[in-house]
Write a protein that holds these residues in place. Structure first.
Motif, mmCIF file in Angstrom:
data_model
loop_
_atom_site.group_PDB
_atom_site.id
_atom_site.type_symbol
_atom_site.label_atom_id
_atom_site.label_comp_id
_atom_site.label_asym_id
_atom_site.label_seq_id
_atom_site.Cartn_x
_atom_site.Cartn_y
_atom_site.Cartn_z
ATOM 1 N N ILE A 9 16.138 -9.260 -2.345
ATOM 2 C CA ILE A 9 17.292 -9.633 -3.173
ATOM 3 C C ILE A 9 17.670 -8.415 -4.023
ATOM 4 O O ILE A 9 16.854 -7.911 -4.791
ATOM 5 N N GLU A 10 18.892 -7.947 -3.849
ATOM 6 C CA GLU A 10 19.308 -6.723 -4.552
ATOM 7 C C GLU A 10 20.432 -6.960 -5.553
ATOM 8 O O GLU A 10 20.679 -6.127 -6.415
ATOM 9 N N THR A 11 21.159 -8.074 -5.414
ATOM 10 C CA THR A 11 22.322 -8.285 -6.292
ATOM 11 C C THR A 11 22.255 -9.643 -6.992
ATOM 12 O O THR A 11 21.561 -10.567 -6.538
ATOM 13 N N LEU A 32 4.071 -17.001 5.738
ATOM 14 C CA LEU A 32 4.572 -16.403 6.981
ATOM 15 C C LEU A 32 5.649 -15.399 6.603
ATOM 16 O O LEU A 32 6.709 -15.772 6.096
ATOM 17 N N ASP A 33 5.353 -14.120 6.841
ATOM 18 C CA ASP A 33 6.221 -13.014 6.440
ATOM 19 C C ASP A 33 7.312 -12.799 7.499
ATOM 20 O O ASP A 33 7.125 -13.157 8.661
ATOM 21 N N ASP A 34 8.409 -12.200 7.071
ATOM 22 C CA ASP A 34 9.522 -11.875 7.980
ATOM 23 C C ASP A 34 9.962 -13.109 8.760
ATOM 24 O O ASP A 34 10.298 -13.018 9.946
ATOM 25 N N GLY A 87 12.719 -8.725 -4.986
ATOM 26 C CA GLY A 87 13.656 -7.681 -4.574
ATOM 27 C C GLY A 87 13.998 -6.758 -5.712
ATOM 28 O O GLY A 87 13.607 -6.989 -6.862
ATOM 29 N N TYR A 88 14.728 -5.682 -5.369
ATOM 30 C CA TYR A 88 15.062 -4.656 -6.359
ATOM 31 C C TYR A 88 15.867 -5.235 -7.525
ATOM 32 O O TYR A 88 15.878 -4.678 -8.606
ATOM 33 N N TYR A 89 16.587 -6.345 -7.290
ATOM 34 C CA TYR A 89 17.341 -6.977 -8.377
ATOM 35 C C TYR A 89 16.407 -7.328 -9.549
ATOM 36 O O TYR A 89 16.799 -7.208 -10.709
ATOM 37 N N ILE A 100 0.830 -1.211 0.000
ATOM 38 C CA ILE A 100 0.000 0.000 0.000
ATOM 39 C C ILE A 100 0.865 1.262 0.000
ATOM 40 O O ILE A 100 1.957 1.266 0.566
ATOM 41 N N ARG A 101 0.374 2.284 -0.679
ATOM 42 C CA ARG A 101 1.020 3.596 -0.718
ATOM 43 C C ARG A 101 0.010 4.665 -0.352
ATOM 44 O O ARG A 101 -1.154 4.588 -0.760
ATOM 45 N N TRP A 102 0.466 5.644 0.433
ATOM 46 C CA TRP A 102 -0.384 6.776 0.800
ATOM 47 C C TRP A 102 0.204 8.035 0.185
ATOM 48 O O TRP A 102 1.301 8.443 0.551
HETATM 49 P P1 C2E Z 1 6.963 -6.309 3.997
HETATM 50 O O1 C2E Z 1 5.653 -6.997 3.897
HETATM 51 O O2 C2E Z 1 8.099 -7.072 4.557
HETATM 52 O O3 C2E Z 1 7.256 -5.772 2.531
HETATM 53 C C1 C2E Z 1 8.540 -5.743 1.953
HETATM 54 C C2 C2E Z 1 9.113 -4.356 1.996
HETATM 55 O O4 C2E Z 1 10.451 -4.403 1.490
HETATM 56 C C3 C2E Z 1 8.376 -3.364 1.104
HETATM 57 O O5 C2E Z 1 8.447 -2.092 1.746
HETATM 58 C C4 C2E Z 1 9.199 -3.379 -0.170
HETATM 59 O O6 C2E Z 1 9.062 -2.195 -0.931
HETATM 60 C C5 C2E Z 1 10.581 -3.507 0.397
HETATM 61 N N1 C2E Z 1 11.530 -4.155 -0.538
HETATM 62 C C6 C2E Z 1 11.277 -5.100 -1.462
HETATM 63 N N2 C2E Z 1 12.397 -5.475 -2.110
HETATM 64 C C7 C2E Z 1 13.407 -4.749 -1.584
HETATM 65 C C8 C2E Z 1 14.823 -4.668 -1.840
HETATM 66 O O7 C2E Z 1 15.386 -5.374 -2.686
HETATM 67 N N3 C2E Z 1 15.547 -3.778 -1.090
HETATM 68 C C9 C2E Z 1 14.960 -2.980 -0.139
HETATM 69 N N4 C2E Z 1 15.747 -2.138 0.544
HETATM 70 N N5 C2E Z 1 13.632 -3.031 0.135
HETATM 71 C C10 C2E Z 1 12.862 -3.909 -0.579
HETATM 72 P P2 C2E Z 1 7.172 -1.166 1.922
HETATM 73 O O8 C2E Z 1 6.324 -1.233 0.696
HETATM 74 O O9 C2E Z 1 7.670 0.161 2.379
HETATM 75 O O10 C2E Z 1 6.357 -1.844 3.080
HETATM 76 C C11 C2E Z 1 6.842 -1.891 4.391
HETATM 77 C C12 C2E Z 1 5.991 -2.769 5.274
HETATM 78 O O11 C2E Z 1 4.691 -2.177 5.473
HETATM 79 C C13 C2E Z 1 5.713 -4.135 4.645
HETATM 80 O O12 C2E Z 1 6.809 -4.975 4.897
HETATM 81 C C14 C2E Z 1 4.453 -4.536 5.387
HETATM 82 O O13 C2E Z 1 4.756 -5.060 6.649
HETATM 83 C C15 C2E Z 1 3.741 -3.214 5.561
HETATM 84 N N6 C2E Z 1 2.738 -3.088 4.484
HETATM 85 C C16 C2E Z 1 2.911 -2.680 3.199
HETATM 86 N N7 C2E Z 1 1.768 -2.728 2.498
HETATM 87 C C17 C2E Z 1 0.831 -3.212 3.365
HETATM 88 C C18 C2E Z 1 -0.575 -3.504 3.246
HETATM 89 O O14 C2E Z 1 -1.183 -3.384 2.172
HETATM 90 N N8 C2E Z 1 -1.198 -3.986 4.375
HETATM 91 C C19 C2E Z 1 -0.548 -4.170 5.558
HETATM 92 N N9 C2E Z 1 -1.240 -4.646 6.621
HETATM 93 N N10 C2E Z 1 0.768 -3.911 5.703
HETATM 94 C C20 C2E Z 1 1.450 -3.435 4.622
#
Ligand code: C2E
Ligand code: CA
Ligand code: CA
Ligand code: CA
Length: 276
Positions: free
Chosen positions: A238-240, A178-180, A257-259, A61-63
């Motif tokens: 995954i970035e590289t 299961l995230d994280d 990932g950004y890769y 999600i984005r705000w």
């Molecule tokens: P998350 O679920 O662990 O999402 C992965 C985050 O890592 C995302 O950040 C994504 O943009 C970022 N990411 C992905 N690949 C890479 C990479 O290669 N390098 C780096 N540095 N970052 C990467 P984002 O979008 O800022 O979201 C942050 C957290 O906010 C998410 O972590 C999630 O826990 C929460 N979130 C995001 N969207 C939603 C949603 O729609 N609903 C809920 N409940 N939580 C959300």
């Protein structure tokens, strides 16, 4: 830094007051955002590491704040959870993900869409389930088209009925990730208690794998364990190319990932899929 008052206490309480005021302001803005639809979903492709095809995408999600620009979900999702705004926001997320998936299908492509669900969403008396099924049916989708991502850290404080409701969803065919994974206290217990399909290896483990033998060993161990339990693994952040190759060699099933690609608006996802 601010000027310190005559006592440390004064300084501290001013600081606290400022924090509380910022929070109130953000909460007011968040309510407005919900009413005026300032949210949208971005999508980040998830790549099958055997075929390199994009098989899934995670909705993030984005705000778009009228003054502040993009506000990170890390900032406003916790606030939405504390104030119950998450229920309405959660329904928006589910509805727009279904809408996007419908467009993907109409373009002749297919994907499984991953959505982040806060355990708080399951505490409501509202019947989120009926809503979800209405949105699925509206777009000719089935539960299996959706992966529910739950952060294990958040499950820890969850009410007992949360797990029951999650089990109910997986019984209906929703996939569960299961995230994280590995960052909480009870990752392994949740694997047993829930019908998990995927674990997502957190970026913190992926970051070091090209330089640190221990990080690589941890990732390899998580992948082996998951496979022995019949689960698939998605590695995040995954970035590289080096990280990509090491995870591929370790037998990891999916990469994100950004890769491969950064989170992108719906139009860009549709364009990417039709060029793929
Ligand atoms: P998350 O679920 O662990 O999402 C992965 C985050 O890592 C995302 O950040 C994504 O943009 C970022 N990411 C992905 N690949 C890479 C990479 O290669 N390098 C780096 N540095 N970052 C990467 P984002 O979008 O800022 O979201 C942050 C957290 O906010 C998410 O972590 C999630 O826990 C929460 N979130 C995001 N969207 C939603 C949603 O729609 N609903 C809920 N409940 N939580 C959300
Ligand atoms: Ca996630
Ligand atoms: Ca299942
Ligand atoms: Ca994650």
């Amino acid at each position: 830094a601010k000027q310190q008052g005559r006592s440390g206490y004064t300084f501290f309480s001013n600081d606290m007051r400022e924090q509380a005021e910022n929070r109130m302001k953000l909460l007011k803005d968040l309510r407005i955002a919900q009413q005026h639809q300032q949210f949208c979903l971005y999508y980040q492709p998830i790549v099958n590491l055997n075929t390199l095809n994009i098989e899934k995408a995670e909705a993030l999600i984005r705000w778009q704040h009228p003054q502040k620009g993009l506000v990170s979900p890390d900032v406003f999702i916790p606030l939405a959870e504390e104030t119950q705004l998450i229920h309405k926001i959660g329904e928006f997320i589910f509805a727009s993900a279904c809408q996007t998936l419908d467009k993907v299908r109409k373009n002749g492509e297919n994907l499984q869409l991953s959505i982040n669900v806060s355990p708080v969403q399951f505490t409501s008396k509202h019947c989120y389930l009926n809503q979800w099924h209405t949105h699925l049916e509206q777009h000719n989708l089935a539960p299996h088209d959706i992966v529910i991502e739950i952060t294990e850290g958040l499950m820890m404080n969850a009410q007992p009925r949360t797990q029951k409701r999650l089990n109910n969803l997986t019984a209906q065919g929703f996939s569960l990730a299961l995230d994280d994974f590995g960052t909480g206290y009870s990752s392994l217990a949740y694997l047993k208690q829930m019908d998990t399909d995927y674990i997502k290896i957190d970026k913190r483990f992926v970051d070091g794998i090209a330089d640190n033998k221990d990080d690589l060993a941890l990732c390899e161990a998580m992948i082996m364990m998951a496979h022995q339990l019949g689960l698939q693994v998605i590695a995040e952040g995954i970035e590289t190319q080096a990280q990509h190759q090491l995870l591929q060699q370790a037998g990891c099933d999916f990469g994100q990932g950004y890769y491969y690609a950064k989170p992108m608006p719906e139009e860009s996802l549709l364009a990417l899929l039709s060029n793929d």
